[in-house]
Design a protein around this motif. Structure first.
Motif, PDB file in Angstrom:
ATOM      1  N   ARG A 159      74.011   7.913  30.134  1.00 53.66           N
ATOM      2  CA  ARG A 159      72.665   8.511  30.091  1.00 53.66           C
ATOM      3  C   ARG A 159      71.775   7.771  29.088  1.00 53.66           C
TER       4      ARG A 159
ATOM      5  N   MET B 119      70.577   4.633  30.709  1.00 55.36           N
ATOM      6  CA  MET B 119      69.517   4.932  31.680  1.00 55.36           C
ATOM      7  C   MET B 119      68.184   5.174  30.964  1.00 55.36           C
TER       8      MET B 119
ATOM      9  N   VAL C  21      71.458   0.727  34.974  1.00 55.89           N
ATOM     10  CA  VAL C  21      72.525   1.489  35.620  1.00 55.89           C
ATOM     11  C   VAL C  21      73.844   0.855  35.195  1.00 55.89           C
TER      12      VAL C  21
ATOM     13  N   VAL D  57      78.541   1.729  40.538  1.00 58.94           N
ATOM     14  CA  VAL D  57      78.889   3.150  40.541  1.00 58.94           C
ATOM     15  C   VAL D  57      78.220   3.799  41.753  1.00 58.94           C
ATOM     16  N   ASP D  58      78.937   4.753  42.363  1.00 58.29           N
ATOM     17  CA  ASP D  58      78.402   5.420  43.557  1.00 58.29           C
ATOM     18  C   ASP D  58      77.223   6.329  43.209  1.00 58.29           C
ATOM     19  N   PHE D  59      76.307   6.477  44.177  1.00 60.83           N
ATOM     20  CA  PHE D  59      75.125   7.320  43.974  1.00 60.83           C
ATOM     21  C   PHE D  59      75.506   8.729  43.506  1.00 60.83           C
TER      22      PHE D  59
ATOM     23  N   TYR E 223      76.947   8.953  39.984  1.00 59.12           N
ATOM     24  CA  TYR E 223      75.900   8.615  39.009  1.00 59.12           C
ATOM     25  C   TYR E 223      74.910   9.759  38.880  1.00 59.12           C
ATOM     26  N   ALA E 224      74.471  10.295  40.021  1.00 55.54           N
ATOM     27  CA  ALA E 224      73.493  11.392  40.007  1.00 55.54           C
ATOM     28  C   ALA E 224      74.050  12.585  39.237  1.00 55.54           C
TER      29      ALA E 224
ATOM     30  N   MET F 101      73.820  11.872  35.524  1.00 51.01           N
ATOM     31  CA  MET F 101      72.430  11.901  35.048  1.00 51.01           C
ATOM     32  C   MET F 101      71.898  13.340  35.026  1.00 51.01           C
ATOM     33  N   ALA F 102      72.261  14.132  36.025  1.00 53.80           N
ATOM     34  CA  ALA F 102      71.753  15.503  36.129  1.00 53.80           C
ATOM     35  C   ALA F 102      72.290  16.386  35.005  1.00 53.80           C
TER      36      ALA F 102
ATOM     37  N   ALA G 294      72.220  15.843  31.936  1.00 58.11           N
ATOM     38  CA  ALA G 294      71.549  15.560  30.652  1.00 58.11           C
ATOM     39  C   ALA G 294      71.038  16.849  30.023  1.00 58.11           C
TER      40      ALA G 294
END
Lengths: 326, 326
Positions: A272, A275, A281, A314-316, A319-320, A323-324, A326
């Motif tokens: 994070r 990012m 990424v 890294v796969d979407f 990763y999502a 990040m989510a 945070a």
């Protein structure tokens, strides 16, 4: 051990071979991150390298070192994904066949990229099958094995990162107190350490590993290779090996200050931070060096430190999710 | 219009002032993206620039152009976030006070970064309040207004990207067929166009805007400035202006081949492509240039094209949602 260890001359030759084929990845810094640690932290984003990780450097250098006859037999490798992509891309550039044994649970992006580059993927069960046994039939058929780390040409290829970062630090007019490197089998850290120590013997070099996969850290502390306990897991798919390589450990034993183990949660937070502050990424295994800065083991106040970000594949979905949170 | 338009000499001076303070962002490419479009697509990631967008270049150049007496009065600006960060960072480097009027609905990361850099944030309602009116009291008090785009020093600062990319293309041995640039008020596209056209008059330069905010595209087609219809929304917070700048349009009218409008969905897909293939975190407004490649309006087959990725300041939640939709 009869294989000769690679040296600075091998790294210089590798740099010549790779010139124009690789991205000379820049050094990037963030005022926020510098402020947080009270030092100057320079990031070397091999995430921006061809194939999305540093692995192309070693793989291409290895393929260059083969004879035409050897290359014509095709190459075979086992890898969780980044070495696989490096080998597949290099094989395509040389126009030779590549077979890659990959864990069935490797990130879908890594498996997909290897197939897109024209290599044949042979999936195997990481927990039940011996990866060496999976590739053996291909080697017996005459194909050349491209090992992921324990090979002089591979180590020399990864070491070109060390030449670059020392040159880039010089342009910035800084002398480096430390270089911090993600570590699986040790190819990246050993290669870089050769170039760093050649140019600046006083710079300390650190290997960073996931918790429970800190075989290099414990081997450095003990002075001899020790293996990881089985039965553990980590999000750092790129760094999960059983024990240090023989060649890589022999180099790391001489050059490294020590090893640091980081938790998966620290790695998620580092992803994070990368990012938000670097706009990069970075995959879990590629981000452990940044995670290690919060360990307190590396002196940072008033120091200048390079952190290698070794890959960004890294796969979407994964990763999502990180990040989510945070 | 009595203000003189900036020229290549102003951009060269700006580059000298900015030297050592900015990141010379590299040109990055992806074999997958090249293959998809049948050409060579080079990305200029200003996402890696100080403050996470190109805006630092113009803001610092503007502050440099002020006298000590002027700077001592402090600076004021209005901005959705990227110009705000550029001004705040520059003001801190000069040790002067900065007040920034920001829309209350700007990304939290942008507002937080401006505050962290020591600037005072004055929130305003983007839909009901006139941004010029919000900053007026500060200007009347003697503070210097740093406009977001319609200013020769701002345009010259952003133009340094054009000098860099032409030099980098030369090192790669390629001649550029086109340069594709995100466009809000037109500071970035006009500045870059001056440097590109100076070095290579045959290279076409394109401005890319979000659908419903294609004031520059329509103004270029008409040959005179036209405004956007009110009442529309877009995820590209960095590119939402009412109409082209007077100076910027005068330059763009002479230098640009045309404008392209892209949908928010195309921008979301471009953000995912940047993540997967370039490993770069790009904010919506920063990614419209990549989105425009699929429009069919720019000839790509066998061509060499630079796409500017202008910023990467996006909140975790918004980014995660777009990545998860892959």
């Amino acid at each position: 051990m009869t294989t000769t260890l690679p040296g600075i001359a091998d790294i210089r030759s590798a740099a010549t071979r790779l010139s124009g084929l690789i991205v000379e990845t820049p050094l990037i810094e963030s005022p926020d991150i510098n402020k947080r640690f009270g030092g100057r932290i320079l990031f070397k984003p091999e995430t921006l390298q061809r194939t999305g990780s540093f692995k192309f450097r070693g793989a291409y250098n290895k393929l260059s070192s083969l004879t035409d006859e050897e290359r014509s037999r095709g190459v075979v490798a086992f890898s969780s994904g980044n070495h696989a992509q490096g080998v597949a891309a290099s094989a395509r550039m040389f126009g030779v066949k590549a077979v890659i044994a990959m864990p069935a649970d490797a990130p879908a992006m890594k498996i997909g990229n290897v197939r897109k580059m024209g290599a044949e993927v042979v999936p195997f069960d990481r927990f039940r099958e011996d990866r060496a046994a999976v590739v053996r039939p291909y080697v017996e058929r005459g194909m050349i094995l491209v090992p992921p780390y324990d090979d002089p040409a591979i180590i020399a290829g990864q070491g070109t990162i060390g030449l670059e970062l020392m040159r880039q630090a010089k342009v910035l007019g800084v002398s480096l107190d430390a270089v911090v490197i993600p570590c699986g089998g040790g190819g990246l850290s050993s290669g870089i350490s050769i170039a760093v120590k050649d140019a600046s013997p006083g710079t300390s070099v650190w290997a960073v590993e996931p918790e429970h996969f800190d075989d290099t850290s414990r081997s450095l502390a003990k002075g001899a290779r020790v293996a990881n306990e089985p039965g553990h897991a980590s999000i750092c798919d790129a760094l999960l090996v059983a024990e240090p390589g023989a060649l890589t450990f022999e180099i790391n034993r001489r050059n490294l200050t020590g090893g640091i183990a980081v938790s998966d949660d620290a790695t998620r937070q580092a992803m994070r931070d990368a990012m938000a502050h670097l706009k990069l990424v970075v995959e879990p295994g590629g981000c452990v060096g940044l995670a290690a800065l919060t360990s307190g083991k590396i002196e940072l106040t008033g120091k200048c430190v390079v952190v290698v970000l070794s890959g960004g594949n890294v796969d979407f979905g994964a990763y999502a999710e990180i990040m989510a949170a945070a």
